[in-house]
Motif scaffolding. Structure first.
Motif, PDB file in Angstrom:
ATOM      1  N   ALA A  36       0.848  -1.207   0.000  1.00  0.00           N
ATOM      2  CA  ALA A  36       0.000   0.000   0.000  1.00  0.00           C
ATOM      3  C   ALA A  36       0.879   1.251   0.000  1.00  0.00           C
ATOM      4  O   ALA A  36       0.608   2.230  -0.720  1.00  0.00           O
ATOM      5  N   ARG A  37       1.945   1.223   0.785  1.00  0.00           N
ATOM      6  CA  ARG A  37       2.872   2.368   0.853  1.00  0.00           C
ATOM      7  C   ARG A  37       3.530   2.593  -0.502  1.00  0.00           C
ATOM      8  O   ARG A  37       3.712   3.730  -0.954  1.00  0.00           O
ATOM      9  N   LEU A  38       3.851   1.493  -1.160  1.00  0.00           N
ATOM     10  CA  LEU A  38       4.488   1.553  -2.495  1.00  0.00           C
ATOM     11  C   LEU A  38       3.545   2.223  -3.508  1.00  0.00           C
ATOM     12  O   LEU A  38       3.953   3.105  -4.277  1.00  0.00           O
ATOM     13  N   LYS A  39       2.277   1.859  -3.453  1.00  0.00           N
ATOM     14  CA  LYS A  39       1.324   2.447  -4.407  1.00  0.00           C
ATOM     15  C   LYS A  39       1.119   3.934  -4.108  1.00  0.00           C
ATOM     16  O   LYS A  39       1.004   4.754  -5.028  1.00  0.00           O
ATOM     17  N   ALA A  40       1.105   4.262  -2.811  1.00  0.00           N
ATOM     18  CA  ALA A  40       0.897   5.673  -2.430  1.00  0.00           C
ATOM     19  C   ALA A  40       2.074   6.533  -2.899  1.00  0.00           C
ATOM     20  O   ALA A  40       1.885   7.605  -3.492  1.00  0.00           O
ATOM     21  N   LYS A  41       3.289   6.055  -2.691  1.00  0.00           N
ATOM     22  CA  LYS A  41       4.473   6.827  -3.102  1.00  0.00           C
ATOM     23  C   LYS A  41       4.516   6.943  -4.627  1.00  0.00           C
ATOM     24  O   LYS A  41       4.853   7.998  -5.178  1.00  0.00           O
ATOM     25  N   ALA A  42       4.150   5.850  -5.299  1.00  0.00           N
ATOM     26  CA  ALA A  42       4.153   5.877  -6.769  1.00  0.00           C
ATOM     27  C   ALA A  42       3.158   6.919  -7.272  1.00  0.00           C
ATOM     28  O   ALA A  42       3.464   7.695  -8.185  1.00  0.00           O
ATOM     29  N   PRO A  62       8.569   0.590  -9.889  1.00  0.00           N
ATOM     30  CA  PRO A  62       8.614   1.248 -11.215  1.00  0.00           C
ATOM     31  C   PRO A  62       7.342   1.021 -12.024  1.00  0.00           C
ATOM     32  O   PRO A  62       6.855   1.919 -12.703  1.00  0.00           O
ATOM     33  N   MET A  63       6.775  -0.196 -11.917  1.00  0.00           N
ATOM     34  CA  MET A  63       5.532  -0.467 -12.657  1.00  0.00           C
ATOM     35  C   MET A  63       4.407   0.455 -12.171  1.00  0.00           C
ATOM     36  O   MET A  63       3.649   0.991 -12.976  1.00  0.00           O
ATOM     37  N   ALA A  64       4.305   0.612 -10.858  1.00  0.00           N
ATOM     38  CA  ALA A  64       3.232   1.459 -10.313  1.00  0.00           C
ATOM     39  C   ALA A  64       3.421   2.902 -10.765  1.00  0.00           C
ATOM     40  O   ALA A  64       2.452   3.585 -11.118  1.00  0.00           O
ATOM     41  N   VAL A  65       4.670   3.369 -10.798  1.00  0.00           N
ATOM     42  CA  VAL A  65       4.905   4.740 -11.285  1.00  0.00           C
ATOM     43  C   VAL A  65       4.532   4.833 -12.768  1.00  0.00           C
ATOM     44  O   VAL A  65       4.023   5.858 -13.230  1.00  0.00           O
ATOM     45  N   ALA A  66       4.716   3.754 -13.490  1.00  0.00           N
ATOM     46  CA  ALA A  66       4.370   3.749 -14.925  1.00  0.00           C
ATOM     47  C   ALA A  66       2.865   3.587 -15.141  1.00  0.00           C
ATOM     48  O   ALA A  66       2.408   3.482 -16.281  1.00  0.00           O
ATOM     49  N   GLY A  67       2.104   3.532 -14.075  1.00  0.00           N
ATOM     50  CA  GLY A  67       0.647   3.479 -14.200  1.00  0.00           C
ATOM     51  C   GLY A  67       0.086   2.077 -14.354  1.00  0.00           C
ATOM     52  O   GLY A  67      -1.091   1.911 -14.683  1.00  0.00           O
ATOM     53  N   ILE A  68       0.905   1.073 -14.094  1.00  0.00           N
ATOM     54  CA  ILE A  68       0.443  -0.323 -14.247  1.00  0.00           C
ATOM     55  C   ILE A  68      -0.353  -0.747 -13.012  1.00  0.00           C
ATOM     56  O   ILE A  68      -0.031  -0.373 -11.874  1.00  0.00           O
ATOM     57  N   ASP A  69      -1.381  -1.532 -13.244  1.00  0.00           N
ATOM     58  CA  ASP A  69      -2.249  -2.027 -12.175  1.00  0.00           C
ATOM     59  C   ASP A  69      -1.544  -3.184 -11.456  1.00  0.00           C
ATOM     60  O   ASP A  69      -1.653  -4.347 -11.859  1.00  0.00           O
ATOM     61  N   VAL A  70      -0.821  -2.824 -10.397  1.00  0.00           N
ATOM     62  CA  VAL A  70      -0.017  -3.855  -9.715  1.00  0.00           C
ATOM     63  C   VAL A  70      -0.898  -4.821  -8.903  1.00  0.00           C
ATOM     64  O   VAL A  70      -0.502  -5.950  -8.623  1.00  0.00           O
TER      65      VAL A  70
END
Ligand code: PA5
Length: 424
Positions: free
Chosen positions: A55-61, A206-214
């Motif tokens: 969750a933290r990873l998605k928020a930072k992304a 990196p995927m989450a920053v690229a807009g990918i649905d992780v």
């Protein structure tokens, strides 16, 4: 979500006759009794991964997506190939989604390094430095340049907000720097090696920053870990593939060429090459993994496959449904003589090229072909595919009595390089 077909491979043995040996290898993977058993954290990762960190990873992304034009991902080998493979496969090569993801820290090429630094100079930049050991020279060299650039451009505090470090949870130079500078950090688990780490923050951030649905990717991973848990060779396509590789090797095929018909999957093949090459190529054993993107490479390597030395087999990694399709237009004058394709889908043309090539290589060229078919190029399929190849790789290496999770040979060049560079 993945189908496997060995009916074009001229196998001289029945895959099902390997059930006993496969059961033993499955046992080693799942009960951590095989070689390299400290590195099988990926086997149950879909159930055990840290939800809070996710969750933290998605928020930072999502925070960085709002403020940057470019994310520079600084890492090499297992700390870069998976993210690049996923982002290119899922988003395509010319996707419009911002930020752009640039891969760095994976070369000593001074021209590449200088050009990237010049390219990002006037852009809004964020950085994700990824290194499990924290000491990999290509990555450390590039990160020092990036860190100084970011601090000069944004000042120390804002630079720290824009730099994210993915590294060991407790140890290593990068962990020390991140703690001291106050970077957000994500953990590379102790029990997952570099080439199996795309399903951890190494690939996911990196995927989450690229807009990918992780979330979808992790769903695919979970589905695969459930589907591929049964070692019965009737039902496990990853294990069928693992066995087919060994049978082909016994039949004198020492080279495996992974073939895709999608440009955006060229890096998937690069990722796969590391996975199989680094896992299997040791103790004088293993197949050489190589790759081709067809039909493009039919105009370069196709000749060798068709008529060259009979040392290879092809593994086709096919996709049922393209992400996008194009309808071929009619032309009133038909000067190019292409009207026979008018109204046809270009994906259909691609699939006919594949069918014709399979026949040429298999029937005329007598080249064995294994066929792996994915549903599509979505995030969910990517997650599924990773697990499929991880399991196949683990089993096929255990069948050779090889540790699939170490890479002792990689150290030799480093030792020589450090001597030449005068490192103490
Ligand atoms: O698979 C591997 O272990 C290697 O490719 C590593 O991932 C690569 O050498 C990078 O290592 P590190 O993450 O420690 O910088």
């Amino acid at each position: 979500m993945i189908k496997f077909d060995a009916s074009h491979a001229f196998l001289k043995e029945d895959i099902l006759s390997y059930q006993d040996v496969v059961n033993q290898c499955h046992e080693m993977l799942h009960h951590k009794t095989g070689r390299g058993n400290d590195y099988v954290g990926w086997v149950d990762w879909a159930n055990t991964y840290d939800r809070e960190e996710f969750a933290r990873l998605k928020a930072k992304a999502s925070e960085l997506r709002k403020i940057c034009d470019v994310l520079v991902v600084c890492g090499i080998g297992g700390s870069y190939l998976g993210a690049r493979a996923a982002i290119e496969m899922i988003n395509g090569l010319y996707g419009k989604d911002k930020p752009e993801i640039i891969f760095f820290g994976n070369t000593f090429s001074s021209t590449y390094i200088a050009q990237v630094m010049e390219y990002i100079k006037d852009k809004e930049v964020a950085v994700n430095v990824i290194s499990k050991s924290g000491t990999t020279t290509e990555t450390a060299l590039a990160f020092r340049l990036l860190k100084q650039f970011m601090e000069e451009k944004y000042g120390k505090q804002e630079a720290a907000n824009r730099i994210v470090a993915t590294t060991d949870k407790a140890r290593g130079t990068l962990k020390t720097i991140a703690l001291q500078e106050g970077y957000e950090t994500f953990v590379i688990p102790d029990d997952i090696g570099g080439r199996y780490s795309v399903i951890t923050p190494v690939g996911l951030f990196p995927m989450a920053v690229a807009g990918i649905d992780v979330d979808a990717l992790m769903r695919g991973l979970k589905k695969a870990s459930d589907d591929l848990e049964n070692p019965d060779l009737h039902y496990n396509p990853a294990y069928q593939y693992a066995v087919a590789r060994r049978i082909l090797e016994k039949q004198g095929k020492d080279v495996e060429m992974l073939v895709t018909y999608e440009m955006q999957m060229t890096m998937v093949a690069e990722w796969w090459k590391q996975l199989f090459g680094e896992s299997e190529g040791k103790e004088g054993k293993g197949n050489l993994p190589t790759s081709g993107t067809f039909s493009t490479d039919l105009h370069s390597l196709g000749q060798f496959v068709q008529e060259g030395k009979k040392l290879l087999y092809e593994t086709l990694l096919l996709v049922d449904k393209p992400t996008l399709d194009v309808t071929f237009p009619s032309d009133e004058h038909n000067l190019d003589g292409m009207n026979y394709l008018a109204g046809k889908s270009v994906d259909w043309v691609n699939k006919m090229a594949c069918q014709g090539t399979l026949e040429a290589h298999e029937v005329t060229g007598q080249v064995p072909n294994l066929i792996i078919t994915m549903v599509d190029m979505s995030a969910e399929s990517f997650g599924y595919m990773c697990y499929f190849f991880f399991k196949a790789c683990g089993i096929t290496c255990y069948m050779l009595d090889i540790n699939p999770f170490d890479q002792p040979g990689v150290e030799v060049y480093k030792k020589n390089m450090f001597r030449l560079l005068g490192k103490n």
